[in-house]
Structure formats: C-alpha cells, structure tokens
Scaffold this motif. Sequence first.
Motif, mmCIF file in Angstrom:
data_model
loop_
_atom_site.group_PDB
_atom_site.id
_atom_site.type_symbol
_atom_site.label_atom_id
_atom_site.label_comp_id
_atom_site.label_asym_id
_atom_site.label_seq_id
_atom_site.Cartn_x
_atom_site.Cartn_y
_atom_site.Cartn_z
ATOM 1 N N ALA A 145 -11.184 -5.634 35.309
ATOM 2 C CA ALA A 145 -11.363 -5.781 33.864
ATOM 3 C C ALA A 145 -12.101 -7.053 33.503
ATOM 4 C CB ALA A 145 -10.010 -5.756 33.151
ATOM 5 N N LEU A 146 -12.315 -7.959 34.467
ATOM 6 C CA LEU A 146 -12.971 -9.234 34.193
ATOM 7 C C LEU A 146 -14.304 -9.281 34.918
ATOM 8 C CD1 LEU A 146 -9.997 -11.763 34.456
ATOM 9 C CD2 LEU A 146 -11.051 -10.829 32.395
ATOM 10 N N VAL A 147 -15.347 -8.787 34.258
ATOM 11 C CA VAL A 147 -16.693 -8.868 34.812
ATOM 12 C C VAL A 147 -17.397 -10.042 34.150
ATOM 13 C CG1 VAL A 147 -18.887 -7.686 35.134
ATOM 14 C CG2 VAL A 147 -16.734 -6.392 35.237
ATOM 15 N N VAL A 148 -17.647 -11.090 34.916
ATOM 16 C CA VAL A 148 -18.222 -12.320 34.388
ATOM 17 C C VAL A 148 -19.733 -12.152 34.236
ATOM 18 C CG1 VAL A 148 -18.546 -14.782 34.796
ATOM 19 C CG2 VAL A 148 -16.405 -13.676 35.469
ATOM 20 N N THR A 149 -20.258 -12.445 33.042
ATOM 21 C CA THR A 149 -21.695 -12.364 32.806
ATOM 22 C C THR A 149 -22.354 -13.736 32.725
ATOM 23 O OG1 THR A 149 -21.368 -12.250 30.401
ATOM 24 C CG2 THR A 149 -21.446 -10.156 31.592
ATOM 25 N N ALA A 150 -21.570 -14.801 32.596
ATOM 26 C CA ALA A 150 -22.083 -16.177 32.667
ATOM 27 C C ALA A 150 -20.944 -17.071 33.115
ATOM 28 C CB ALA A 150 -22.626 -16.643 31.316
ATOM 29 N N GLY A 151 -21.209 -17.927 34.097
ATOM 30 C CA GLY A 151 -20.167 -18.765 34.656
ATOM 31 C C GLY A 151 -19.506 -18.069 35.838
ATOM 32 N N PRO A 172 -16.561 -1.026 29.577
ATOM 33 C CA PRO A 172 -15.956 -0.584 30.844
ATOM 34 C C PRO A 172 -16.873 -0.677 32.049
ATOM 35 C CG PRO A 172 -15.395 0.935 29.074
ATOM 36 C CD PRO A 172 -16.418 -0.010 28.512
ATOM 37 N N ASP A 173 -18.185 -0.487 31.869
ATOM 38 C CA ASP A 173 -19.060 -0.513 33.044
ATOM 39 C C ASP A 173 -19.473 -1.924 33.434
ATOM 40 O OD1 ASP A 173 -20.860 -1.150 31.061
ATOM 41 O OD2 ASP A 173 -22.072 0.667 31.263
ATOM 42 N N GLY A 174 -19.004 -2.946 32.697
ATOM 43 C CA GLY A 174 -19.256 -4.326 33.072
ATOM 44 C C GLY A 174 -20.624 -4.857 32.731
ATOM 45 N N ARG A 175 -21.445 -4.079 32.020
ATOM 46 C CA ARG A 175 -22.778 -4.578 31.680
ATOM 47 C C ARG A 175 -22.673 -5.649 30.596
ATOM 48 N NH1 ARG A 175 -24.285 -1.897 26.872
ATOM 49 N NH2 ARG A 175 -22.876 -0.154 26.435
ATOM 50 N N SER A 176 -23.717 -6.453 30.498
ATOM 51 C CA SER A 176 -23.763 -7.494 29.475
ATOM 52 C C SER A 176 -24.292 -6.921 28.175
ATOM 53 C CB SER A 176 -24.666 -8.638 29.948
ATOM 54 O OG SER A 176 -24.741 -9.658 28.974
ATOM 55 N N THR A 177 -23.649 -7.266 27.066
ATOM 56 C CA THR A 177 -24.096 -6.864 25.736
ATOM 57 C C THR A 177 -24.114 -8.103 24.840
ATOM 58 O OG1 THR A 177 -21.985 -6.475 24.569
ATOM 59 C CG2 THR A 177 -22.727 -4.759 26.109
ATOM 60 N N PRO A 178 -24.715 -8.004 23.634
ATOM 61 C CA PRO A 178 -24.668 -9.144 22.710
ATOM 62 C C PRO A 178 -23.254 -9.551 22.311
ATOM 63 C CG PRO A 178 -26.378 -7.605 22.044
ATOM 64 C CD PRO A 178 -25.593 -6.926 23.125
ATOM 65 N N TYR A 262 -9.107 -5.815 27.154
ATOM 66 C CA TYR A 262 -9.742 -5.142 26.034
ATOM 67 C C TYR A 262 -10.223 -3.744 26.368
ATOM 68 C CZ TYR A 262 -13.014 -8.123 28.567
ATOM 69 O OH TYR A 262 -13.661 -8.827 29.532
ATOM 70 N N ILE A 263 -10.208 -3.318 27.613
ATOM 71 C CA ILE A 263 -10.767 -2.021 27.976
ATOM 72 C C ILE A 263 -9.650 -0.995 28.140
ATOM 73 C CG2 ILE A 263 -12.104 -0.771 29.713
ATOM 74 C CD1 ILE A 263 -13.587 -3.371 30.259
ATOM 75 N N ALA A 264 -9.886 0.212 27.607
ATOM 76 C CA ALA A 264 -8.905 1.294 27.720
ATOM 77 C C ALA A 264 -9.004 1.889 29.124
ATOM 78 C CB ALA A 264 -9.172 2.358 26.658
ATOM 79 N N GLN A 265 -8.268 1.308 30.085
ATOM 80 C CA GLN A 265 -8.408 1.720 31.477
ATOM 81 C C GLN A 265 -7.408 2.790 31.904
ATOM 82 O OE1 GLN A 265 -8.977 -1.341 34.405
ATOM 83 N NE2 GLN A 265 -9.437 -2.850 32.851
ATOM 84 N N ALA A 266 -6.517 3.192 31.003
ATOM 85 C CA ALA A 266 -5.479 4.137 31.405
ATOM 86 C C ALA A 266 -6.065 5.498 31.766
ATOM 87 C CB ALA A 266 -4.449 4.280 30.291
ATOM 88 N N ARG A 267 -7.219 5.855 31.187
ATOM 89 C CA ARG A 267 -7.828 7.155 31.447
ATOM 90 C C ARG A 267 -8.840 7.061 32.580
ATOM 91 N NH1 ARG A 267 -8.314 6.218 26.168
ATOM 92 N NH2 ARG A 267 -10.564 5.980 26.375
ATOM 93 N N ALA A 282 -18.701 -3.139 22.546
ATOM 94 C CA ALA A 282 -17.401 -3.701 22.938
ATOM 95 C C ALA A 282 -16.349 -2.614 22.846
ATOM 96 C CB ALA A 282 -17.017 -4.875 22.042
ATOM 97 N N GLY A 283 -15.357 -2.688 23.752
ATOM 98 C CA GLY A 283 -14.273 -1.722 23.767
ATOM 99 C C GLY A 283 -14.612 -0.547 24.690
ATOM 100 N N PRO A 284 -13.873 0.559 24.559
ATOM 101 C CA PRO A 284 -12.758 0.765 23.633
ATOM 102 C C PRO A 284 -11.511 -0.021 24.050
ATOM 103 C CG PRO A 284 -13.007 2.655 25.068
ATOM 104 C CD PRO A 284 -14.155 1.759 25.384
ATOM 105 N N LYS A 285 -10.781 -0.462 23.025
ATOM 106 C CA LYS A 285 -9.529 -1.171 23.253
ATOM 107 C C LYS A 285 -8.385 -0.388 22.631
ATOM 108 C CE LYS A 285 -7.100 -5.550 22.826
ATOM 109 N NZ LYS A 285 -7.180 -6.981 22.548
#
Length: 377
Positions: A145-151, A172-178, A262-267, A282-285
């Motif tokens: 759930a923690l995909v680092v995009t900076a640092g 969920p796919d870990g890509r960087s967004t604004p 923040y990610i709905a990982q149960a499914r 962002a999300g889904p949460k």
Amino acid sequence: MSENISAEDDAQLSRWAFGRASSPAEQARADLAAAELHRRAVVERERSGLAAERDAVAARTLAAERDERDEALNSDAESSWTDEELGRRRRMRVTGIVGVVSAVIALGAIVEVQRQPDSDPLAIFDRPATQLDQEWADRLSQDPALVVTAGPRVIEVRGNLDVIAARISTVPDGRSTPYDAYCLYLGLVLEGGGWSLSADCTYPDRFEEAGLSSTISASVEGDGFDNVVWGPIGAPRVERNVPNEVADDNRNLVEWMMQPNYIAQARANPLENVDEPERLLAGPKLANDVKVVAGEDLTVEVFLLAGAGERREPDLCIHVQHPAAEPATSCRDLSTAERNGLGLIMQIAGEPWIVSISDNGSVLADRSNASVTGEGL
C-alpha cells in the motif's frame, strides 16, 4: 515484523499506550502509540510570518533568475516530473523567494537573499539517498500500500526513532498522479529488526497553501512539544518546545483520503467500481465505519477523478453497495463536494435512503422522503 499503527483506532492505541508493557518491544510500541495519540490531538499550526512588507518587482526578478538557474542545473532530475508538478514546484519556489525577500527588505539588506537556504520544499528529494534513506525505502517497499514516488528522505534521527519525508502514490496500481500524498513518517526501529510507522499526510493543494506538520515528542527543553514542519516554504525542519495548540484543522474528505491506508484492498479488483479508471487520481478509499441498513452492511467508498473534457477541476465520487439495492455512484466537482458534502439517494429494500460520508470518513445513513434511486445530493 512491520507494524503500521496509523490505521489503528484510538481505543487500540490507548490500550497499547497506557497498558502494562512486558517487553522492550511492547514498551517501544507503547511509546509510538502515545506519540500517535498526541499527534491526532495536535492540529496543524497556523502558518504565519509572511506578513512582512513585500517588494513584488524584486521578488519576481529573483524568482526568474532562480528558476533559470535551477532549470539549467536540474533539467535531467526534473525530466520525470509532470507539467503540473513542475508548475507547482516553481510556484512554491516563487512563494519562498517572496517570503525571504520580504524579511530581508525589512532589514534593508537585499544582498542577503542569495545566502538563504533553498526555499523549495521539494529540494530535499534532489539530494542523493543516504544509506539510512535506502534502509527506509527497503522497509516501505514491503508494504504494497506504500508506493513511494519521491524520497524517502530521513530528516531527523533520535535514537531508534527516525523522522522521514516522502511522497506516496494514492492509487492501487502505484502510479504517480498530481495527488500523490505528502507524508511525514515517524519510523521506530525495534529490537530484533522489526519496525513501526506513524504517518501524517496531506494533498498537494493543502501542502502548497499551509504545509504539513507532525508532532515528534514532548520536548526535553520545556513544557511544549517538538514538531517537524515541512513546507509551504523550505525544507523539512524541527521546531522545538512548541506550545500545544489545539484548534480547528479544517480537514476535508480529500485530506482524509490521503491518510494511510487509503486503498480499498479488500477486493481482488479494487477498481471494480470505478467506471473510468484512467481518470483516477486518488482512492478508492473505504469508509472508516460500517452502517447496518435493513439488516445488512453498507459498503461505502470514495475516489477522486480527473476532470473530464475541458474541465480541469477533479470530481469527487461516492460509491455505495448494499445486498438489497442496486449499486449507486454519485460524483460532484471537488469544490462543490467540499462545500456541500458528498452523498446520494438510493432504494434499499424498497425504501429511499440518504447515504453520505463525513469529512472524517464516517458513514451517515437516514431514511428519505425522496423516491429517486441513485440521485446525487
């Protein structure tokens, strides 16, 4: 074994913080739980200090010179930034230079501007990673759930407690967004190789406006607390012995979405309820709590979509499911959702219900006199 206590509720944190600790590991967790409880009670302190006299012409000149120099030096480093992120970064640089110029002009010594530290709050990511930075990058990579995009970049070390700055993907796919979250982590390294994390995160617009603040611990220098402050101007820094100020933190749904997890990982497919996943910012949460309606649980989640067509403003959406109802989704432009709230009307077991979500992620469900199914509020 890693342990992220940020997602735990206050009751569990209280049991850890104030219960009897029978081992060094339990004592370490108790200390971190107490720090997390205090962090939740401490709000972001109001930013001030930019009310000094401003010289707009001098500020614009210095900002332009600074940008030209940075672009020449950092063209390769910035090649991975999107146009929107580059625009944000340049705006924060200009804001920082204006603040520095204002303070210096008040002292009548404009030449001192050139000696000031870098005002860009993202400059911390430009420095090469240290061994300690890489150790935390390796730990964070263990959590999907923690995909680092900076640092990450470690900015303070206190015994076995490290203070860390990072930006984190919020999809969920870990890509960087604004809408990558700005996060300050308190990382505790436990005996035997385990570690725990506590986090405080915010979204880009809030970071650019007010920055991010998190409490590290009670101060040894007085009755206040030591806080780490990051942005809106300058690198992360520790402010020591700060009074405990409790005030309205003005959080909204987007701020809530930035907090782990923040990610709905149960499914198996966390994007199954997002009609246009390519627009996802962002999300889904999933909502914090569960409401029982007609004897069954409501499932409520929130996500943020990029504006469609010519619209630049994002859409904030709520999706609701119930065993006795057709799934329903309602989206509103972000400014309207922040002002008026987010919810919908849906038929559940033959009755209309108003389902909405509060700023802290709590679900509200009430019977309605309306008869329209799936209508946004």
